[in-house]
Design a protein around this motif. Sequence first.
Motif, PDB file in Angstrom:
ATOM      1  N   ASN A  27       0.824  -1.208   0.000  1.00 13.36           N
ATOM      2  CA  ASN A  27       0.000   0.000   0.000  1.00 13.36           C
ATOM      3  C   ASN A  27       0.860   1.261   0.000  1.00 13.36           C
ATOM      4  OD1 ASN A  27      -2.381  -1.448  -0.004  1.00 13.36           O
ATOM      5  ND2 ASN A  27      -2.619  -1.409   2.216  1.00 13.36           N
ATOM      6  N   GLN A  28       1.974   1.212   0.738  1.00 11.92           N
ATOM      7  CA  GLN A  28       2.858   2.373   0.766  1.00 11.92           C
ATOM      8  C   GLN A  28       3.520   2.592  -0.592  1.00 11.92           C
ATOM      9  OE1 GLN A  28       5.442   2.404   4.142  1.00 11.92           O
ATOM     10  NE2 GLN A  28       6.596   4.200   3.458  1.00 11.92           N
ATOM     11  N   VAL A  29       3.930   1.514  -1.242  1.00 15.01           N
ATOM     12  CA  VAL A  29       4.560   1.628  -2.566  1.00 15.01           C
ATOM     13  C   VAL A  29       3.562   2.153  -3.599  1.00 15.01           C
ATOM     14  CG1 VAL A  29       5.547   0.302  -4.477  1.00 15.01           C
ATOM     15  CG2 VAL A  29       6.317  -0.121  -2.139  1.00 15.01           C
ATOM     16  N   LEU A  30       2.354   1.606  -3.598  1.00 16.02           N
ATOM     17  CA  LEU A  30       1.338   2.054  -4.557  1.00 16.02           C
ATOM     18  C   LEU A  30       0.994   3.523  -4.347  1.00 16.02           C
ATOM     19  CD1 LEU A  30      -1.110  -1.002  -4.600  1.00 16.02           C
ATOM     20  CD2 LEU A  30       0.729  -0.473  -6.198  1.00 16.02           C
ATOM     21  N   THR A  31       0.950   3.953  -3.097  1.00 15.42           N
ATOM     22  CA  THR A  31       0.603   5.349  -2.805  1.00 15.42           C
ATOM     23  C   THR A  31       1.723   6.290  -3.218  1.00 15.42           C
ATOM     24  OG1 THR A  31      -0.784   4.647  -0.938  1.00 15.42           O
ATOM     25  CG2 THR A  31      -0.080   6.957  -1.002  1.00 15.42           C
ATOM     26  N   GLU A  32       2.954   5.966  -2.861  1.00 14.50           N
ATOM     27  CA  GLU A  32       4.075   6.873  -3.129  1.00 14.50           C
ATOM     28  C   GLU A  32       4.456   6.918  -4.608  1.00 14.50           C
ATOM     29  OE1 GLU A  32       7.413   6.577  -0.586  1.00 14.50           O
ATOM     30  OE2 GLU A  32       6.239   6.273   1.229  1.00 14.50           O
ATOM     31  N   THR A  33       4.125   5.887  -5.364  1.00 13.70           N
ATOM     32  CA  THR A  33       4.420   5.910  -6.804  1.00 13.70           C
ATOM     33  C   THR A  33       3.248   6.440  -7.624  1.00 13.70           C
ATOM     34  OG1 THR A  33       3.762   3.573  -6.942  1.00 13.70           O
ATOM     35  CG2 THR A  33       6.110   4.043  -6.676  1.00 13.70           C
ATOM     36  N   GLY A  34       2.170   6.840  -6.973  1.00 18.64           N
ATOM     37  CA  GLY A  34       1.049   7.459  -7.670  1.00 18.64           C
ATOM     38  C   GLY A  34       0.131   6.511  -8.391  1.00 18.64           C
ATOM     39  N   ARG A  35       0.206   5.231  -8.114  1.00 19.56           N
ATOM     40  CA  ARG A  35      -0.649   4.279  -8.833  1.00 19.56           C
ATOM     41  C   ARG A  35      -2.100   4.316  -8.364  1.00 19.56           C
ATOM     42  NH1 ARG A  35       4.279   1.639  -8.633  1.00 19.56           N
ATOM     43  NH2 ARG A  35       4.999   0.721 -10.594  1.00 19.56           N
ATOM     44  N   ARG A  95      11.893   3.984  -8.983  1.00 20.58           N
ATOM     45  CA  ARG A  95      11.322   4.375  -7.685  1.00 20.58           C
ATOM     46  C   ARG A  95      10.690   3.180  -6.976  1.00 20.58           C
ATOM     47  NH1 ARG A  95       7.259   9.039  -7.793  1.00 20.58           N
ATOM     48  NH2 ARG A  95       7.418   8.605  -5.556  1.00 20.58           N
ATOM     49  N   THR A  96      10.010   2.338  -7.741  1.00 21.40           N
ATOM     50  CA  THR A  96       9.362   1.174  -7.133  1.00 21.40           C
ATOM     51  C   THR A  96      10.392   0.224  -6.549  1.00 21.40           C
ATOM     52  OG1 THR A  96       7.525   1.338  -8.708  1.00 21.40           O
ATOM     53  CG2 THR A  96       7.808  -0.760  -7.554  1.00 21.40           C
ATOM     54  N   THR A  97      11.445  -0.062  -7.305  1.00 22.58           N
ATOM     55  CA  THR A  97      12.492  -0.958  -6.811  1.00 22.58           C
ATOM     56  C   THR A  97      13.167  -0.389  -5.569  1.00 22.58           C
ATOM     57  OG1 THR A  97      12.895  -1.658  -9.095  1.00 22.58           O
ATOM     58  CG2 THR A  97      14.561  -2.235  -7.479  1.00 22.58           C
ATOM     59  N   LYS A  98      13.446   0.905  -5.589  1.00 21.85           N
ATOM     60  CA  LYS A  98      14.096   1.548  -4.437  1.00 21.85           C
ATOM     61  C   LYS A  98      13.190   1.496  -3.204  1.00 21.85           C
ATOM     62  CE  LYS A  98      16.578   5.754  -3.114  1.00 21.85           C
ATOM     63  NZ  LYS A  98      15.952   5.859  -1.783  1.00 21.85           N
ATOM     64  N   LEU A  99      11.910   1.737  -3.401  1.00 21.22           N
ATOM     65  CA  LEU A  99      10.978   1.667  -2.279  1.00 21.22           C
ATOM     66  C   LEU A  99      10.902   0.258  -1.697  1.00 21.22           C
ATOM     67  CD1 LEU A  99       8.015   3.936  -3.424  1.00 21.22           C
ATOM     68  CD2 LEU A  99       9.391   4.214  -1.366  1.00 21.22           C
ATOM     69  N   PHE A 100      10.840  -0.745  -2.571  1.00 18.01           N
ATOM     70  CA  PHE A 100      10.826  -2.125  -2.098  1.00 18.01           C
ATOM     71  C   PHE A 100      12.042  -2.403  -1.212  1.00 18.01           C
ATOM     72  CE2 PHE A 100       8.036  -3.751  -5.780  1.00 18.01           C
ATOM     73  CZ  PHE A 100       6.928  -3.762  -4.970  1.00 18.01           C
ATOM     74  N   ALA A 101      13.215  -1.993  -1.675  1.00 19.60           N
ATOM     75  CA  ALA A 101      14.443  -2.259  -0.921  1.00 19.60           C
ATOM     76  C   ALA A 101      14.469  -1.491   0.395  1.00 19.60           C
ATOM     77  CB  ALA A 101      15.661  -1.898  -1.778  1.00 19.60           C
ATOM     78  N   ASP A 102      14.143  -0.201   0.355  1.00 22.24           N
ATOM     79  CA  ASP A 102      14.195   0.622   1.569  1.00 22.24           C
ATOM     80  C   ASP A 102      13.205   0.123   2.623  1.00 22.24           C
ATOM     81  OD1 ASP A 102      16.113   2.140   0.358  1.00 22.24           O
ATOM     82  OD2 ASP A 102      14.770   3.776  -0.205  1.00 22.24           O
TER      83      ASP A 102
END
Length: 253
Positions: free
Chosen positions: A89-97, A142-149
């Motif tokens: 949910n955090q990844v989808l929100t921060e990447t604008g999906r 951005r998605t890959t970086k968010l997953f890792a962080d």
Amino acid sequence: MLLSEQFIRVFLLEAFRHRRAMVWMFAVILIGIVLVGLVWPKRYTSYTTILVDEKNIIEPLMQGAAVPTGVADRAKLAREVIFGRKIMNQVLTETGRLANVTTPDEQEEVLKKVMRQTDISNVGRNLIKIQYWDDNPERAYRTTKLFADLFIAESLDAKVAESKAAFEFIDKQVQEYHEKLARAEAALKEFRSANLDAQPGSDADIAARLNALTARIEEASQQLREAEIKKQSLERQLSGEAEVVSAASRENQ
């Protein structure tokens, strides 16, 4: 072999005879390939590799008292963490999906699409590879970086929670050993008060009981000292983990 040579010779002769048609055919095929490449949807892949530290700080302290977390398949564990609702949910929100998503069903479809485009695998004994592809290069990165962080942050939180649980366990042991020691000393004091003339060697039964109580006190004292040493060691290590998490947080900011 002879048939192959004859076929090649005949093909070359026919190609030379119809060389103009061959040139036009080659040009049409080349233009078609270029056009297909222009209209074909582009795909950008971004990946990151994470080194997982398998050393557990509480393992030498627990001595079989508690079982540290073991990881047989690190990629499987990473998938369970990353594909959880919290991180997704955090990844989808921060990447604008989720900007144009209005219903839960649409959100679920977006989530499943991102999961299909993500691959998490083991690339070494302590290495995890997180790979994601997208038609937008910036979004893929951005998605890959968010997953890792987010995965690293969750791992640090789990490590701290595990160490705190071990600290609480050892602290509880310290309290129990302290109570045992107090009870043993009280029993010895009561025994001496009730038997003022009791000295080691004066009576076989009294001496045996006195020696047993003394041994219990020594054992409880030793256990208390060991537990206090473990407690102090965990306090220092928990303080060090807190500094690492704080430094990681400042670096992310």
